[in-house]
Design a protein around this motif. Structure first.
Motif, PDB file in Angstrom:
ATOM      1  N   LEU A 171     -10.663   5.959  -2.873  1.00 40.39           N
ATOM      2  CA  LEU A 171     -11.169   4.589  -2.833  1.00 40.39           C
ATOM      3  C   LEU A 171     -10.086   3.547  -3.116  1.00 40.39           C
ATOM      4  CD1 LEU A 171     -14.518   5.173  -4.789  1.00 40.39           C
ATOM      5  CD2 LEU A 171     -14.115   5.340  -2.332  1.00 40.39           C
ATOM      6  N   LYS A 172      -8.872   4.012  -3.394  1.00 41.14           N
ATOM      7  CA  LYS A 172      -7.774   3.091  -3.689  1.00 41.14           C
ATOM      8  C   LYS A 172      -6.959   2.729  -2.444  1.00 41.14           C
ATOM      9  CE  LYS A 172      -7.303   4.999  -8.365  1.00 41.14           C
ATOM     10  NZ  LYS A 172      -6.410   5.710  -9.315  1.00 41.14           N
ATOM     11  N   LYS A 173      -7.382   3.195  -1.287  1.00 42.02           N
ATOM     12  CA  LYS A 173      -6.565   3.028  -0.076  1.00 42.02           C
ATOM     13  C   LYS A 173      -7.069   1.883   0.795  1.00 42.02           C
ATOM     14  CE  LYS A 173      -5.286   7.860  -0.413  1.00 42.02           C
ATOM     15  NZ  LYS A 173      -5.079   9.162   0.242  1.00 42.02           N
ATOM     16  N   THR A 174      -7.442   0.791   0.140  1.00 38.48           N
ATOM     17  CA  THR A 174      -7.982  -0.356   0.877  1.00 38.48           C
ATOM     18  C   THR A 174      -6.920  -1.007   1.767  1.00 38.48           C
ATOM     19  OG1 THR A 174      -7.537  -1.702  -1.095  1.00 38.48           O
ATOM     20  CG2 THR A 174      -9.783  -0.877  -0.808  1.00 38.48           C
ATOM     21  N   ASP A 175      -5.687  -1.068   1.319  1.00 38.46           N
ATOM     22  CA  ASP A 175      -4.628  -1.689   2.122  1.00 38.46           C
ATOM     23  C   ASP A 175      -4.437  -0.938   3.440  1.00 38.46           C
ATOM     24  OD1 ASP A 175      -4.217  -3.597   0.205  1.00 38.46           O
ATOM     25  OD2 ASP A 175      -2.497  -2.581  -0.712  1.00 38.46           O
ATOM     26  N   TYR A 176      -4.545   0.374   3.377  1.00 33.95           N
ATOM     27  CA  TYR A 176      -4.400   1.179   4.591  1.00 33.95           C
ATOM     28  C   TYR A 176      -5.478   0.814   5.606  1.00 33.95           C
ATOM     29  CZ  TYR A 176      -4.712   5.245   7.661  1.00 33.95           C
ATOM     30  OH  TYR A 176      -4.787   6.055   8.773  1.00 33.95           O
ATOM     31  N   PHE A 177      -6.724   0.721   5.148  1.00 37.03           N
ATOM     32  CA  PHE A 177      -7.817   0.421   6.074  1.00 37.03           C
ATOM     33  C   PHE A 177      -7.751  -1.017   6.569  1.00 37.03           C
ATOM     34  CE2 PHE A 177      -9.482   4.347   4.376  1.00 37.03           C
ATOM     35  CZ  PHE A 177     -10.122   4.905   5.480  1.00 37.03           C
ATOM     36  N   LYS A 178      -7.313  -1.914   5.714  1.00 37.70           N
ATOM     37  CA  LYS A 178      -7.180  -3.310   6.150  1.00 37.70           C
ATOM     38  C   LYS A 178      -6.158  -3.424   7.277  1.00 37.70           C
ATOM     39  CE  LYS A 178      -7.742  -6.410   3.057  1.00 37.70           C
ATOM     40  NZ  LYS A 178      -7.619  -7.349   1.914  1.00 37.70           N
ATOM     41  N   SER A 179      -5.110  -2.592   7.234  1.00 35.21           N
ATOM     42  CA  SER A 179      -4.080  -2.620   8.277  1.00 35.21           C
ATOM     43  C   SER A 179      -4.551  -1.955   9.569  1.00 35.21           C
ATOM     44  CB  SER A 179      -2.807  -1.933   7.784  1.00 35.21           C
ATOM     45  OG  SER A 179      -3.018  -0.530   7.608  1.00 35.21           O
ATOM     46  N   LYS A 180      -5.534  -1.056   9.462  1.00 28.80           N
ATOM     47  CA  LYS A 180      -5.994  -0.307  10.633  1.00 28.80           C
ATOM     48  C   LYS A 180      -7.166  -0.979  11.350  1.00 28.80           C
ATOM     49  CE  LYS A 180      -3.227   3.287  10.535  1.00 28.80           C
ATOM     50  NZ  LYS A 180      -2.350   3.646  11.686  1.00 28.80           N
ATOM     51  N   MET A 181      -7.949  -1.749  10.603  1.00 29.21           N
ATOM     52  CA  MET A 181      -9.141  -2.355  11.196  1.00 29.21           C
ATOM     53  C   MET A 181      -8.791  -3.489  12.143  1.00 29.21           C
ATOM     54  SD  MET A 181     -12.419  -2.711   8.650  1.00 29.21           S
ATOM     55  CE  MET A 181     -11.481  -2.922   7.155  1.00 29.21           C
ATOM     56  N   ASP A 182      -9.640  -3.684  13.131  1.00 28.53           N
ATOM     57  CA  ASP A 182      -9.510  -4.822  14.033  1.00 28.53           C
ATOM     58  C   ASP A 182      -9.631  -6.098  13.201  1.00 28.53           C
ATOM     59  OD1 ASP A 182      -9.874  -6.874  15.882  1.00 28.53           O
ATOM     60  OD2 ASP A 182     -11.026  -5.633  17.257  1.00 28.53           O
ATOM     61  N   PRO A 183      -8.641  -7.007  13.271  1.00 29.25           N
ATOM     62  CA  PRO A 183      -8.690  -8.238  12.465  1.00 29.25           C
ATOM     63  C   PRO A 183      -9.942  -9.073  12.700  1.00 29.25           C
ATOM     64  CG  PRO A 183      -6.511  -7.925  13.414  1.00 29.25           C
ATOM     65  CD  PRO A 183      -7.389  -6.886  14.038  1.00 29.25           C
ATOM     66  N   SER A 184     -10.535  -8.943  13.886  1.00 30.22           N
ATOM     67  CA  SER A 184     -11.736  -9.728  14.180  1.00 30.22           C
ATOM     68  C   SER A 184     -12.907  -9.326  13.282  1.00 30.22           C
ATOM     69  CB  SER A 184     -12.136  -9.571  15.649  1.00 30.22           C
ATOM     70  OG  SER A 184     -12.466  -8.220  15.937  1.00 30.22           O
ATOM     71  N   ILE A 185     -12.924  -8.064  12.826  1.00 31.11           N
ATOM     72  CA  ILE A 185     -13.982  -7.610  11.922  1.00 31.11           C
ATOM     73  C   ILE A 185     -13.876  -8.349  10.589  1.00 31.11           C
ATOM     74  CG2 ILE A 185     -14.862  -5.642  10.599  1.00 31.11           C
ATOM     75  CD1 ILE A 185     -14.050  -3.830  12.890  1.00 31.11           C
ATOM     76  N   LEU A 186     -12.652  -8.490  10.097  1.00 28.03           N
ATOM     77  CA  LEU A 186     -12.431  -9.134   8.799  1.00 28.03           C
ATOM     78  C   LEU A 186     -12.747 -10.623   8.835  1.00 28.03           C
ATOM     79  CD1 LEU A 186      -9.038  -7.385   7.918  1.00 28.03           C
ATOM     80  CD2 LEU A 186     -11.346  -6.710   7.218  1.00 28.03           C
ATOM     81  N   GLU A 187     -12.793 -11.187  10.028  1.00 28.09           N
ATOM     82  CA  GLU A 187     -13.036 -12.623  10.170  1.00 28.09           C
ATOM     83  C   GLU A 187     -14.516 -12.970  10.279  1.00 28.09           C
ATOM     84  OE1 GLU A 187     -10.744 -13.666  13.574  1.00 28.09           O
ATOM     85  OE2 GLU A 187      -8.807 -13.356  12.585  1.00 28.09           O
ATOM     86  N   ILE A 188     -15.390 -11.957  10.366  1.00 27.97           N
ATOM     87  CA  ILE A 188     -16.832 -12.217  10.456  1.00 27.97           C
ATOM     88  C   ILE A 188     -17.318 -12.811   9.136  1.00 27.97           C
ATOM     89  CG2 ILE A 188     -19.112 -11.172  10.797  1.00 27.97           C
ATOM     90  CD1 ILE A 188     -17.741  -8.988  12.468  1.00 27.97           C
ATOM     91  N   LYS A 189     -17.939 -13.963   9.193  1.00 30.20           N
ATOM     92  CA  LYS A 189     -18.322 -14.668   7.969  1.00 30.20           C
ATOM     93  C   LYS A 189     -19.576 -14.096   7.319  1.00 30.20           C
ATOM     94  CE  LYS A 189     -16.108 -19.062   9.180  1.00 30.20           C
ATOM     95  NZ  LYS A 189     -16.311 -20.521   9.365  1.00 30.20           N
ATOM     96  N   ASP A 190     -20.564 -13.738   8.106  1.00 26.21           N
ATOM     97  CA  ASP A 190     -21.809 -13.215   7.553  1.00 26.21           C
ATOM     98  C   ASP A 190     -21.558 -11.828   6.964  1.00 26.21           C
ATOM     99  OD1 ASP A 190     -24.913 -13.351   7.447  1.00 26.21           O
ATOM    100  OD2 ASP A 190     -24.482 -11.392   8.338  1.00 26.21           O
ATOM    101  N   THR A 191     -21.927 -11.635   5.698  1.00 28.39           N
ATOM    102  CA  THR A 191     -21.619 -10.384   4.993  1.00 28.39           C
ATOM    103  C   THR A 191     -22.300  -9.189   5.639  1.00 28.39           C
ATOM    104  OG1 THR A 191     -21.413 -11.610   2.922  1.00 28.39           O
ATOM    105  CG2 THR A 191     -21.646  -9.230   2.755  1.00 28.39           C
ATOM    106  N   HIS A 192     -23.581  -9.336   5.983  1.00 24.13           N
ATOM    107  CA  HIS A 192     -24.309  -8.221   6.597  1.00 24.13           C
ATOM    108  C   HIS A 192     -23.697  -7.848   7.937  1.00 24.13           C
ATOM    109  CE1 HIS A 192     -27.526  -6.019   8.664  1.00 24.13           C
ATOM    110  NE2 HIS A 192     -27.971  -5.694   7.458  1.00 24.13           N
TER     111      HIS A 192
END
Length: 429
Positions: free
Chosen positions: A61-82
């Motif tokens: 669960l400590k590997k958040t930086d790895y997943f942040k680098s792998k995910m499509d940036p557009s996912i991280l930009e979605i404002k609605d939490t759900h």
């Protein structure tokens, strides 16, 4: 113990070993040869620490930086939490497939699982939790025992009782339970094997606690038919079957078990008496967050050709309840459906000119106390059309043994009612 009655299994139950009397021994402590005492039965705070410091659990669960680098940036930009959580769920779901191995621990690690696009239950759902945290969404692991594995002990922690892990996603101060191991499961829905009493939600900075394993999505099967009846006894029309929740999940699994949808339809057709499917279409098979819709153009032999100016037929020609799933004289354990369940029928049949109704099943509206279950049936003739509406709603996911006989009687009356036919008279023109 002596003269113990046989345990009888029935539909909608958890693992039989939950209800069979037994004595289970748990080693508390042992004095080792050096004189020291080794303690084995621990408090939950000890288990929490053991899990969160384990390389194959909390370490993943400590590997958040790895997943942040792998995910499509557009996912991280979605404002609605759900919506953002659902997008992360779908990303994990598409990128890591289950290797059919259960476990609460990661088998090969979340990074390797993502690279290889394959992993066990621990790899996938710990990756989901880490990815959600990388997307700035509060999320925690929940360890549980699957349905066939038996209920976990609640008097003291027995870590070996737990063989599965899922995610508890906090959205708008409420937890959404998620399992990303199956691409046919929608975000926020659990498969039946995970619905087994309570799980233990493991926090990083406070003591763990029990959490109910429930499905908030109602299982629904809806049958809509619009057709025209001929004097030759043939009913032609369009049948639409819509499914959600566990009903849709089971149907999707059934469909993909065949090499093609056409072969599924062929097998489906063979199971239907007096029904011939002429055309078929499927919608929503690959989008589990949407309705699963089957469409069929059908020819149905509901009756023999008109004789003696009388016609008999039953318009509930599909999914008619003919056998009571509850037959025990005494049931001492709960009826566990996994989710609330509803089945609806809406039938419209255009009748031939000169055909009049002489007898029909009575309208019914039966309910158990507190409306925990309800059966509704109504029919009418309007504009030379027979319109039949039927609904069975099981409004609880779990019924206690005290409610068992009410369910049994309700299904008994439904079966009696479904045996009744419509009778029409036909006056020759």
């Amino acid at each position: 113990m002596s003269n113990i009655p046989a345990f009888k299994e029935e539909a909608f139950m958890l693992a039989p070993k939950n209800y069979i009397s037994a004595i289970n021994f748990e080693l508390v402590e042992m004095t080792n040869p050096r004189g020291g005492v080794d303690k084995f039965t621990k408090a939950w705070k000890d288990v929490d620490q053991e899990l969160m410091t384990d390389r194959s659990f909390g370490g993943q669960l400590k590997k958040t930086d790895y997943f942040k680098s792998k995910m499509d940036p557009s996912i991280l930009e979605i404002k609605d939490t759900h919506a953002r959580a659902a997008a992360v769920y779908q990303w994990i779901n598409k990128n890591i497939r289950l290797n059919n191995v259960y476990g609460k621990y990661a088998q090969q690690g979340v990074e390797d699982a993502l690279e290889r696009k394959s992993g066990n239950v621990g790899d996938i759902n710990l990756a989901l939790i880490t990815a959600l945290q990388a997307a700035d969404i509060e999320c925690y692991p929940v360890i549980l025992s699957t349905r066939n594995n038996g209920l976990p002990h609640d008097l003291h922690p027995v870590l070996t009782d737990f063989n599965y892990v899922i995610a508890a996603v906090k959205v708008n101060d409420n937890f959404i339970l998620a399992d990303a191991t199956d691409p046919l499961i929608a975000f926020g829905q659990l498969p039946l094997h995970c619905i087994n009493g309570k799980g233990r939600i493991i926090y990083s900075r406070k003591s763990s606690e029990w959490i109910e394993l429930t499905n908030n999505t109602v299982s629904l099967s809806e049958y809509n038919f619009h057709g025209k009846l001929g004097l030759d006894g043939k009913l032609k029309g369009k049948l639409t079957i819509s499914s959600t929740g566990l009903d849709a999940l089971n149907k999707r699994k059934d469909i993909i078990s065949y090499p093609s949808f056409e072969e599924y339809v062929e097998n489906f057709n063979e199971k239907l008496n007096h029904i011939s499917i002429q055309q078929s279409a499927l919608h929503g098979q690959d989008t589990p967050d949407q309705l699963l819709i089957e469409e069929y153009e059908v020819d149905i032999n509901l009756m023999s050709p008109v004789q003696s100016n009388k016609v008999l037929f039953n318009p509930i020609f599909i999914s008619r309840i003919t056998k009571n799933p509850f037959n025990l004289d005494e049931r001492t354990y709960d009826v566990d459906l996994g989710a609330q369940d509803t089945e609806k029928h809406h039938i419209e049949i255009e009748l031939p000119e000169g055909m009049t109704l002489s007898r029909s099943p009575k309208s019914m509206n039966m309910a158990l106390p507190q409306n925990s279950a309800r059966f509704y049936y109504n029919s009418k003739i309007a504009d030379n059309k027979l319109v039949v509406t039927q609904q069975l709603a099981l409004n609880k996911a779990i019924y206690t043994s005290d409610e068992y006989f009410g369910l049994k009687e309700l299904f008994s009356r439904i079966i009696q009612h479904m045996q009744l036919d419509f009778e029409f008279n036909y006056q020759a023109q």
